[in-house]
Design a protein around this motif. Structure first.
Motif, PDB file in Angstrom:
ATOM      1  N   SER A 107      -9.965  -6.690 -12.012  1.00  0.00           N
ATOM      2  CA  SER A 107     -10.005  -5.374 -11.769  1.00  0.00           C
ATOM      3  C   SER A 107     -10.088  -4.411 -12.910  1.00  0.00           C
ATOM      4  O   SER A 107     -10.484  -3.234 -12.936  1.00  0.00           O
ATOM      5  CB  SER A 107      -9.141  -4.911 -10.831  1.00  0.00           C
ATOM      6  N   ALA A 108      -9.769  -5.062 -14.042  1.00  0.00           N
ATOM      7  CA  ALA A 108      -9.480  -4.111 -15.220  1.00  0.00           C
ATOM      8  C   ALA A 108     -10.452  -4.285 -16.232  1.00  0.00           C
ATOM      9  O   ALA A 108     -10.340  -4.452 -17.486  1.00  0.00           O
ATOM     10  CB  ALA A 108      -8.157  -4.759 -15.660  1.00  0.00           C
ATOM     11  N   ILE A 148      -4.255   3.561  -8.450  1.00  0.00           N
ATOM     12  CA  ILE A 148      -4.606   2.948  -7.246  1.00  0.00           C
ATOM     13  C   ILE A 148      -6.018   3.407  -6.938  1.00  0.00           C
ATOM     14  O   ILE A 148      -6.707   2.790  -6.452  1.00  0.00           O
ATOM     15  CB  ILE A 148      -3.692   3.877  -6.199  1.00  0.00           C
ATOM     16  N   GLU A 149      -6.144   4.731  -7.256  1.00  0.00           N
ATOM     17  CA  GLU A 149      -7.831   5.138  -7.059  1.00  0.00           C
ATOM     18  C   GLU A 149      -8.925   4.264  -7.859  1.00  0.00           C
ATOM     19  O   GLU A 149      -9.662   3.821  -7.401  1.00  0.00           O
ATOM     20  CB  GLU A 149      -8.010   6.532  -7.772  1.00  0.00           C
ATOM     21  N   GLU A 150      -8.709   3.953  -9.027  1.00  0.00           N
ATOM     22  CA  GLU A 150      -9.193   3.090  -9.986  1.00  0.00           C
ATOM     23  C   GLU A 150      -9.620   1.719  -9.412  1.00  0.00           C
ATOM     24  O   GLU A 150     -10.392   1.111  -9.425  1.00  0.00           O
ATOM     25  CB  GLU A 150      -8.641   2.933 -11.124  1.00  0.00           C
ATOM     26  N   LEU A 151      -8.303   1.161  -8.765  1.00  0.00           N
ATOM     27  CA  LEU A 151      -8.514  -0.283  -8.495  1.00  0.00           C
ATOM     28  C   LEU A 151      -9.270  -0.058  -6.988  1.00  0.00           C
ATOM     29  O   LEU A 151      -9.937  -1.397  -6.561  1.00  0.00           O
ATOM     30  CB  LEU A 151      -7.179  -0.577  -7.908  1.00  0.00           C
ATOM     31  N   ASP A 152      -9.436   1.075  -6.339  1.00  0.00           N
ATOM     32  CA  ASP A 152     -10.224   0.854  -5.024  1.00  0.00           C
ATOM     33  C   ASP A 152      -9.685  -0.209  -4.145  1.00  0.00           C
ATOM     34  O   ASP A 152     -10.702  -0.693  -3.529  1.00  0.00           O
ATOM     35  CB  ASP A 152     -11.581   0.616  -5.632  1.00  0.00           C
ATOM     36  N   ILE A 153      -8.548  -0.350  -3.912  1.00  0.00           N
ATOM     37  CA  ILE A 153      -7.905  -1.423  -3.214  1.00  0.00           C
ATOM     38  C   ILE A 153      -8.390  -1.288  -1.684  1.00  0.00           C
ATOM     39  O   ILE A 153      -8.925  -2.505  -1.350  1.00  0.00           O
ATOM     40  CB  ILE A 153      -6.457  -1.207  -3.201  1.00  0.00           C
ATOM     41  N   ILE A 154      -8.527  -0.169  -1.186  1.00  0.00           N
ATOM     42  CA  ILE A 154      -8.531   0.271   0.294  1.00  0.00           C
ATOM     43  C   ILE A 154     -10.006  -0.764   0.419  1.00  0.00           C
ATOM     44  O   ILE A 154     -10.553  -1.100   1.579  1.00  0.00           O
ATOM     45  CB  ILE A 154      -8.395   1.352   0.665  1.00  0.00           C
ATOM     46  N   ALA A 155     -11.021   0.133  -0.249  1.00  0.00           N
ATOM     47  CA  ALA A 155     -12.665  -0.435   0.067  1.00  0.00           C
ATOM     48  C   ALA A 155     -12.675  -1.874  -0.238  1.00  0.00           C
ATOM     49  O   ALA A 155     -13.320  -2.340   0.528  1.00  0.00           O
ATOM     50  CB  ALA A 155     -13.208   0.421  -1.209  1.00  0.00           C
ATOM     51  N   ARG A 156     -11.883  -2.344  -0.912  1.00  0.00           N
ATOM     52  CA  ARG A 156     -11.870  -4.016  -1.095  1.00  0.00           C
ATOM     53  C   ARG A 156     -11.410  -4.850   0.205  1.00  0.00           C
ATOM     54  O   ARG A 156     -12.101  -5.507   0.828  1.00  0.00           O
ATOM     55  CB  ARG A 156     -11.155  -4.430  -2.219  1.00  0.00           C
ATOM     56  N   VAL A 157     -10.266  -4.120   0.616  1.00  0.00           N
ATOM     57  CA  VAL A 157      -9.667  -4.869   1.924  1.00  0.00           C
ATOM     58  C   VAL A 157     -10.838  -4.334   3.061  1.00  0.00           C
ATOM     59  O   VAL A 157     -11.182  -5.315   3.713  1.00  0.00           O
ATOM     60  CB  VAL A 157      -8.585  -4.142   2.347  1.00  0.00           C
ATOM     61  N   ILE A 167       5.267   7.793   0.524  1.00  0.00           N
ATOM     62  CA  ILE A 167       5.586   9.332   0.050  1.00  0.00           C
ATOM     63  C   ILE A 167       4.309   9.991  -0.519  1.00  0.00           C
ATOM     64  O   ILE A 167       3.612   9.594  -1.040  1.00  0.00           O
ATOM     65  CB  ILE A 167       6.709   8.764  -1.315  1.00  0.00           C
ATOM     66  N   PRO A 168       4.496  11.180   0.283  1.00  0.00           N
ATOM     67  CA  PRO A 168       3.305  12.074   0.116  1.00  0.00           C
ATOM     68  C   PRO A 168       3.106  12.011  -1.546  1.00  0.00           C
ATOM     69  O   PRO A 168       3.710  12.629  -2.326  1.00  0.00           O
ATOM     70  CB  PRO A 168       3.888  13.481   0.577  1.00  0.00           C
ATOM     71  N   GLY A 169       1.582  12.138  -1.587  1.00  0.00           N
ATOM     72  CA  GLY A 169       1.304  12.295  -3.208  1.00  0.00           C
ATOM     73  C   GLY A 169       1.265  11.006  -4.038  1.00  0.00           C
ATOM     74  O   GLY A 169       0.537  10.901  -5.039  1.00  0.00           O
ATOM     75  N   SER A 170       1.662  10.104  -3.346  1.00  0.00           N
ATOM     76  CA  SER A 170       1.798   8.875  -4.325  1.00  0.00           C
ATOM     77  C   SER A 170       0.678   8.122  -4.327  1.00  0.00           C
ATOM     78  O   SER A 170       0.446   7.017  -5.131  1.00  0.00           O
ATOM     79  CB  SER A 170       3.197   7.938  -3.858  1.00  0.00           C
ATOM     80  N   ASP A 171      -0.186   7.992  -3.274  1.00  0.00           N
ATOM     81  CA  ASP A 171      -1.304   7.260  -3.444  1.00  0.00           C
ATOM     82  C   ASP A 171      -2.263   7.438  -4.320  1.00  0.00           C
ATOM     83  O   ASP A 171      -3.104   6.805  -4.544  1.00  0.00           O
ATOM     84  CB  ASP A 171      -1.960   7.307  -1.708  1.00  0.00           C
ATOM     85  N   ILE A 172      -1.884   8.360  -5.416  1.00  0.00           N
ATOM     86  CA  ILE A 172      -2.922   8.287  -6.408  1.00  0.00           C
ATOM     87  C   ILE A 172      -2.250   8.193  -7.772  1.00  0.00           C
ATOM     88  O   ILE A 172      -2.805   8.223  -8.794  1.00  0.00           O
ATOM     89  CB  ILE A 172      -3.486   9.940  -6.712  1.00  0.00           C
TER      90      ILE A 172
END
Ligand SMILES: Nc1ncnc2c1ncn2[C@@H]1O[C@H](COP(=O)(O)OP(=O)(O)O)[C@@H](O)[C@H]1O
Ligand SMILES: [Mg+2]
Ligand SMILES: [Zn+2]
Length: 484
Positions: free
Chosen positions: A180-181, A35-44, A76-81
């Motif tokens: 993204s890959a 998820i970090e690598e995809l940088d999803i939030i920054a894109r949104v 779920i805590p910790g799952s966002d990485i």
């Protein structure tokens, strides 16, 4: 490789309300990336900010939004990485499905079988307004007045927008995420592997590794270029059965081999073998530790487990060569001092999150705050005691990974150990197998990084018993664990 696409939909939430004006963002991502690598939030945010700055003076920053599931539910805590695949599986299986997957929601554009997560970004308006005000009043000291009220002031126009509950997705920016890959287009080579069988003796914790008599091979794809290197090993991505793994091999085993000296194929094998032993052994100690903890009803962090690596051997291909990544040539095999152990060997583990949490170093055993830190520290003390002072666990580090049971585990990997002179108790089978060819005949040890008595002394000197050591009964009369 059968990489799956996962559709993510995002809506904005400001305080308690959905901000429908920013629209719904929807995109598909390849699930074998972090998820970090995809940088999803920054894109949104990049897309939403074009709308946002129409109303507010400055764009939202990454640190001013938090990831949520629909209805402002915390992931779920910790799952966002995690890998996106793990993140998806974690939130859509078992009981978690009830919580995180909306029952009737039809996602526009999503086909029936598509994998979708309905997410939100919670905009932390307090943080945002603080930043905006700070830059507005750069010459004055920060005001001590409460800024809580700002939330309402800022979100008022948002709230006035009637919330359309029958259709909460008024706008949809339907975007297929751009490739993204970049990490994924690396050249791969197809290899065949034979996997070793690993057995642990439940009573003694000794490990036996055997190679199957009938050679069953599995086909995998291995990237030619390494993903990264640590102090001692090169790490490559490996794709097998639709799952991403990492394959590791040694390039530096220190000790008498001067740094930079090539690691021979048989040395690589022996060191991988020892690493597998250490990991299996570690899990055995951890099981014993958790057993005792349950018996005595002591509260520790229960989410740790040791990695269970696979040991694999490449089968030579039709052209008579090993993979490029292995770095092994026929000449290396021919010149190896132990031809029967020379080959292209790999240690294979599922790929996990990139961020590593360190609990101890090779020769350092610090006090780390928090329940996880305390648990790792008492585990180290437990291992020392339980092994009759034969074994010190060092270099304890872990990364988060999703498990099959829908929880998040802290996976300990790349553990090192210090042993007085070979830890016969622990490595019994290993030594039986290797005793005639052991490269370190003068100081047989538990593998690379074993500093022998010096390493044990470092632990005795530095370990500070915590409340858990006391609860576990590891602290002797004088208060210290080692009579200092
Ligand atoms: N299973 C894994 N998934 C993703 N990254 C990994 C994995 N295992 C190791 N890494 C990364 O590669 C680095 C080196 O691997 P490690 O096993 O620690 O080798 P070394 O013995 O060289 O320290 C680790 O610090 C970590 O960042
Ligand atoms: Mg390491
Ligand atoms: Zn202790």
């Amino acid at each position: 490789m059968g990489v799956r696409l996962i559709w993510l939909t995002f809506q904005a939430r400001v305080s308690k309300k959905l901000d429908t004006r920013l629209g719904m963002h929807m995109a598909a991502y390849e699930d074998n990336l972090l998820i970090e690598e995809l940088d999803i939030i920054a894109r949104v945010l990049e897309i939403w900010n074009t709308t946002w700055v129409g109303k507010y003076p400055k764009a939202l920053r990454r640190d001013e939004v938090l990831l949520r599931f629909e209805g402002n539910k915390l992931p779920i805590p910790g799952s966002d990485i995690l890998l996106l695949a793990d993140f998806y599986r974690l939130h859509t299986t078992g009981a978690n499905k009830e919580i995180y997957v909306p029952k009737t929601r039809k996602v526009p554009g999503g086909s029936k079988n598509s994998h979708t997560l309905t997410l939100e970004l919670l905009i932390e308006l307090d943080a945002y307004t603080d930043r905006i005000e700070d830059t507005d009043t750069t010459t004055s000291l920060r005001k001590s007045t409460k800024r809580k009220a700002d939330t309402d002031a800022m979100s008022a126009p948002v709230g006035k927008q009637p919330r359309n509950t029958s259709n909460p997705f008024p706008k949809s920016s339907f975007v297929r995420a751009p490739s993204s890959a970049s990490a994924n287009v690396n050249t791969t080579e197809t290899i065949s592997l034979v996997l070793a069988d690993v057995h642990t003796d439940a009573a003694t914790g000794s490990v036996e590794i055997t190679w199957p008599a009938v050679k069953k091979t599995v086909v995998a794809k291995l990237e030619v270029d390494k993903m990264m290197s640590g102090q001692t090993k090169h790490v490559y991505r490996l794709f097998m059965d639709g799952t991403t793994y990492v394959a590791k091999r040694f390039f530096n085993i220190g000790g008498d081999g001067a740094p930079g000296r090539r690691v021979s194929p048989s040395q690589n094998y022996q060191n991988l073998y020892q690493e597998v032993c250490r990991a299996i052994q570690g899990q055995w100690f951890l099981d014993e530790f958790y057993k005792l903890v349950r018996q005595r009803d002591i509260e520790v962090d229960m989410s740790f487990r040791f990695v269970r690596p696979l040991l694999a051997k490449e089968v030579i291909d039709d052209l008579g060569s090993f993979s490029l990544a292995s770095g092994v040539s026929q000449a290396d095999i021919d010149s190896d001092s132990e031809p029967d152990k020379a080959g292209a060997y790999w240690l294979i583990e599922p790929r996990r999150a990139a961020s590593v949490r360190r609990w101890s170093g090779t020769m350092s055993h610090p006090v780390v705050a928090g329940q996880k830190g305390a648990t790792m520290s008492v585990l180290a003390h437990f291992i020392y005691g339980y092994s009759n002072s034969e074994l010190v666990a060092a270099d304890l580090q872990s990364t988060i990974a999703g498990t099959d049971t829908g929880t998040v585990a802290d996976v300990i990997f790349d553990i090192m150990t210090h042993t007085p002179d070979g830890c016969v108790l622990i490595y019994h089978n290993f030594l039986t197998m290797l005793h005639d060819t052991d490269v370190n005949a003068t100081r047989r040890n538990s593998g690379v990084g074993d500093h022998g008595q010096e390493g044990i002394d470092a632990f005795i000197e530095q370990h500070e018993c915590n409340y858990l050591c006391k609860e576990m009964g590891l602290v002797t009369e004088g208060g210290g664990s080692d009579g200092d």
